[in-house]
Enzyme design. Structure first.
Site, PDB file in Angstrom:
ATOM      1  N   GLU A 185      18.418  28.984   2.808  1.00  0.00           N
ATOM      2  CA  GLU A 185      18.599  28.909   4.509  1.00  0.00           C
ATOM      3  C   GLU A 185      17.184  28.712   5.176  1.00  0.00           C
ATOM      4  O   GLU A 185      16.817  29.553   5.916  1.00  0.00           O
ATOM      5  CB  GLU A 185      19.357  30.250   5.107  1.00  0.00           C
ATOM      6  CG  GLU A 185      20.783  30.180   4.519  1.00  0.00           C
ATOM      7  CD  GLU A 185      21.717  30.996   5.279  1.00  0.00           C
ATOM      8  OE1 GLU A 185      21.239  31.940   5.938  1.00  0.00           O
ATOM      9  OE2 GLU A 185      22.960  30.959   5.127  1.00  0.00           O
ATOM     10  N   GLU A 356      27.933  30.391   0.153  1.00  0.00           N
ATOM     11  CA  GLU A 356      28.308  31.662   0.334  1.00  0.00           C
ATOM     12  C   GLU A 356      29.374  31.816   1.312  1.00  0.00           C
ATOM     13  O   GLU A 356      29.512  31.107   2.275  1.00  0.00           O
ATOM     14  CB  GLU A 356      27.112  32.248   1.118  1.00  0.00           C
ATOM     15  CG  GLU A 356      25.659  32.416   0.325  1.00  0.00           C
ATOM     16  CD  GLU A 356      24.672  33.001   0.972  1.00  0.00           C
ATOM     17  OE1 GLU A 356      24.708  33.372   2.257  1.00  0.00           O
ATOM     18  OE2 GLU A 356      23.543  32.716   0.495  1.00  0.00           O
TER      19      GLU A 356
HETATM   20  C1  GLA Z   1      23.049  34.335   4.435  1.00  0.00           C
HETATM   21  C2  GLA Z   1      22.181  34.343   3.284  1.00  0.00           C
HETATM   22  C3  GLA Z   1      21.966  35.269   2.234  1.00  0.00           C
HETATM   23  C4  GLA Z   1      22.621  36.718   3.119  1.00  0.00           C
HETATM   24  C5  GLA Z   1      24.104  36.364   3.816  1.00  0.00           C
HETATM   25  C6  GLA Z   1      24.331  37.539   4.602  1.00  0.00           C
HETATM   26  O1  GLA Z   1      23.623  33.315   4.302  1.00  0.00           O
HETATM   27  O2  GLA Z   1      21.609  33.014   2.621  1.00  0.00           O
HETATM   28  O3  GLA Z   1      21.000  35.622   1.625  1.00  0.00           O
HETATM   29  O4  GLA Z   1      21.664  37.037   3.751  1.00  0.00           O
HETATM   30  O5  GLA Z   1      23.597  35.224   4.699  1.00  0.00           O
HETATM   31  O6  GLA Z   1      23.235  37.668   5.753  1.00  0.00           O
END
Ligand code: GLA
Ligand code: ZN
Length: 720
Positions: A185, A356
């Site tokens: 991210e 995710e």
């Molecule tokens: C994001 C991140 C993860 C985790 C989730 C929850 O998308 O990529 O590492 O932190 O959210 O915050």
């Protein structure tokens, strides 16, 4: 824009979306494009994000066996495990990771490896404190969390590449490893851009490449203003706090530089991985619509887009902002739909992976409610309905420590099954049975919504009215047009637009010659272009055009602006006529006052307020075989929805099924088959009318009108 900003912007659409109570038509896509997906050879990916680094080794075997029993095909691991993989500079230890991969593989669970650059370990920041990011206030970020480093810094780049390279050497031919996620991210940080001295040098270097000469740069930015003329590239500052706001041209180029710096950071790892791991796919993950990086640029050379999907965040924000308990589906559904459409469009509609997916209560200081029974399954289907090819639930277990100890996974803190466990298991089984063809089918879209980083960033630099926000406008328009159930692609209008019937573009503040030419060609060929206020004000250098507005698009729109005005406490209103006839509307925030110049321009609404009473507010211009419609006023809620849906209704977008509010309808197709997704986001059973006879893909039953859908239920129909 980070996740928090996105949710804040998004919440501004609540009023608009709540107003959408109309029953709306279902639009059947007509295109015949087939998937040219280069990743057709991918296995099905229905997995989970797993953290062996945070889990006692004694549990790995049972975890893998339990995952296999659930039907999980793969995990994504290791993206935050730098400290374990390189406990001291240059000394690597992948033994533990090899054991974890080996155990997973022995249970037929494939592995996507994350490179760990998002969370550098303490030895690194202690030894090289210059890698720390400097935020927009000039404050150096503290380490000890994640995403606190500078994308330009050569030391951070060298060390990030070194650990990723060591990983690649170790795992290039490890059985079970199938692909890579680079970093994690890029769009996540609390502080989206870095302003350190390395970024300043990097910016100067980047400008040398962009402009043919310093003179050209001085001209483009208009540096004669306030005596800013540069006589050497090394004098150029970054837009840190100063005695006054920065030069808009400099500020816009700085945003572009930061985006390019993140992309080139990623490219270093990508080039290495392509060389060392030619058999593996390579991607990176982001939250949809986080907008401080140009995601089209970031993903250009990656194999596919990966997206992180947490619908529960919207409920948290509605509560924190005092706007009520949790937000209703009319609000959340289109916002989540937008993030999916945005991410799918980043690579021109190719299927994307949910890296995710929310699997329970989610959040850091605050966490969302437990999804209602059915919602986890529904949200997974929503992603697939918008073009996802696979889903990874975040996360397998729920950690008992660390900043995300309340980020609830498939297992609880005591490793028993979470409330949604059985539902996720069912969803994985069902989605796998959908099969490769359906999961890689092309999303049907008749409408294009323009989202362009230059307009976004330039309007943030000089919004004109404090409440005017590009992403809020985009989300408002999306919420309105999504209620038509026409599929929507998110485009930047530099590509061929010929496959769409309608192009919508609110607040297209910066218009390049290429975009203007594409739009002109699109309308000339029969398309409908619906533009909002602040159209064509600036060129790509953020200079205001020296012709009447809307600049390069005057001929297409058939109007010129008499004036433009921010609206604060003044009263401005709009009276509609002709095809838009209906109750008068209030106009807040902004009004572009129009003057039809072409005999082919028709006035569809006029202003009612003070000095501009009687002047044109909305116009429609016949241009070539198409129409160009200019929405001069900022309209809210029901008014904008009524106007846009009426205009869409007369734009050749086909209609068939009527769907009640809270029902989403999308479709995907190959050249052989079309899958129609009906998603009930409400807590009530719903029923809707369809033409013809279908088969329900999930239970193989024959269905025809009326089709009943359970609360939070899903139907996937194919023609029988
Ligand atoms: C994001 C991140 C993860 C985790 C989730 C929850 O998308 O990529 O590492 O932190 O959210 O915050
Ligand atoms: Zn920096």
């Amino acid at each position: 824009m980070n996740r928090r900003h996105f949710i804040v912007s998004g919440s501004a659409t609540l009023a608009t979306l709540l107003a959408l109570q109309d029953s709306v038509p279902f639009l059947q896509g007509q295109q015949e494009r087939v998937s040219s997906n280069p990743i057709d050879r991918l296995p099905l990916l229905f997995g989970t994000d797993y953290y062996p680094d945070q889990t006692p080794e004694s549990l790995w075997e049972k975890d893998a066996a339990d995952m296999a029993a659930v039907g999980i095909t793969n995990v994504r691991i290791a993206e935050f495990a730098w400290a374990l993989m390189e406990p001291q500079e240059g000394s690597f230890d992948f033994k533990w990771l090899e054991r974890a991969v080996g155990i997973l593989h022995s249970h037929q669970i494939a592995v996507i490896l994350g490179t760990p650059s998002a969370a550098p370990p303490p030895w690194l920041t202690q030894k090289y404190p210059e890698v720390l990011m400097v935020n927009e206030h000039g404050v150096t970020l503290s380490p000890g969390t994640r995403r606190f480093t500078c994308p330009t810094n050569a030391t951070y780049r060298r060390l990030s590449l070194a650990v990723a390279t060591a990983m690649a050497h170790s795992f290039a031919s490890t059985p079970g490893v199938i692909g890579w996620q680079i970093d994690n991210e890029f769009t996540l940080g609390e502080s989206p851009r870095c302003y350190c001295r390395f970024c300043r040098e990097g910016f100067q270097q980047w400008l040398r490449g962009k402009y043919p000469s310093l003179d050209a740069l001085n001209q483009a930015w208009g540096t004669v203003f306030w005596s800013n003329t540069y006589t050497d590239f090394s004098q150029i500052p970054v837009p840190l706090p100063s005695g006054a706001p920065p030069n808009p041209g400099l500020a816009l180029d700085y945003d572009r530089y930061q985006s390019a710096a993140n992309s080139s950071f990623l490219e270093e790892q990508l080039t290495m991985l392509r060389k060392l791991c030619p058999a593996h796919f390579i991607t990176t993950n982001n939250v949809g619509a986080a907008d401080f990086i140009d995601l089209r640029e970031l993903y250009r050379n990656l194999d596919f887009v990966s997206s992180d999907n947490y619908p529960g965040f919207f409920a948290i924000h509605a509560s924190v902002s005092g706007s009520g308990a949790s937000a209703p589906p009319e609000v959340i559904v289109p916002m989540v739909g937008f993030t999916h459409d945005f991410m799918r469009s980043v690579k021109d509609g190719e299927p994307f992976l949910i890296m995710e997916e929310q699997s329970g209560k989610a959040g850091q200081p605050f966490f969302s409610p437990q999804p209602e029974p059915g919602q986890l399954r529904l949200w997974s289907y929503q992603a697939v309905a918008h073009g996802a090819m696979g889903i990874n639930y975040f996360r397998w277990d729920t950690t008992n420590f660390g900043a995300e100890e309340y980020w609830h996974g498939m297992l609880r803190h005591d490793r028993s099954h979470s409330p949604g466990f059985d539902e996720m298991q069912q969803t994985i089984r069902e989605l796998k049975s959908l099969g490769h063809e359906a999961l890689n089918a092309r999303y049907d879209a008749d409408i294009a919504l323009c989202f362009d980083s230059s307009s976004d960033w330039a309007l943030a630099i000089q919004p004109g009215q404090p409440r005017l926000k590009y992403l809020t406008e985009i989300l408002s328009w999306y919420g309105c047009i999504a209620a038509s159930h026409a599929g929507i692609d998110v485009v930047d209008a530099t590509q061929d637009l010929g496959r769409y019937k309608v192009l919508c573009s609110p607040a297209m503040y910066v218009v390049s010659r290429k975009q203007a030419d594409r739009i002109r060609h699109f309308v000339d060929g029969g398309g409908t272009f619906i533009a909002g206020f602040r159209l064509g004000v600036k060129d790509e250098h953020s200079r205001i055009v020296d012709t009447p507005l809307p600049g390069l698009l005057r001929d297409v729109m058939g109007v010129e602006l008499v004036d433009y005005e921010p609206i604060y406490s003044e009263k401005q209103g709009v009276k509609f006529s002709g095809p838009l006839a209906g109750a008068d509307a209030e106009c807040h925030i902004w009004a572009d006052i129009l003057d039809p110049k072409s005999k082919d321009a028709e006035v569809l609404a006029t202003y009612t307020g003070a000095q501009y009473a009687g002047k044109a507010a909305i116009t429609s211009h016949r241009f070539g075989k198409g129409r160009a419609i200019y929405l001069g006023p900022h309209l809210e809620g029901a008014d904008l929805a009524r106007v846009l849906l009426t205009l869409l209704g007369s734009s050749g977008v086909p209609r068939s099924i009527q769907a009640p509010p809270g029902i989403e309808v999308t479709s995907r197709h190959t050249d052989r088959q079309r899958w129609t997704y009906l998603l009930n986001h409400t807590a009530k059973p719903q029923s809707l009318q369809v033409d013809g006879r279908y088969q329900d893909v999930l239970d193989h039953s024959a269905v025809s009108s009326p089709i009943n859908i359970d609360p939070y239920g899903v139907k996937i129909l194919v023609r029988s």
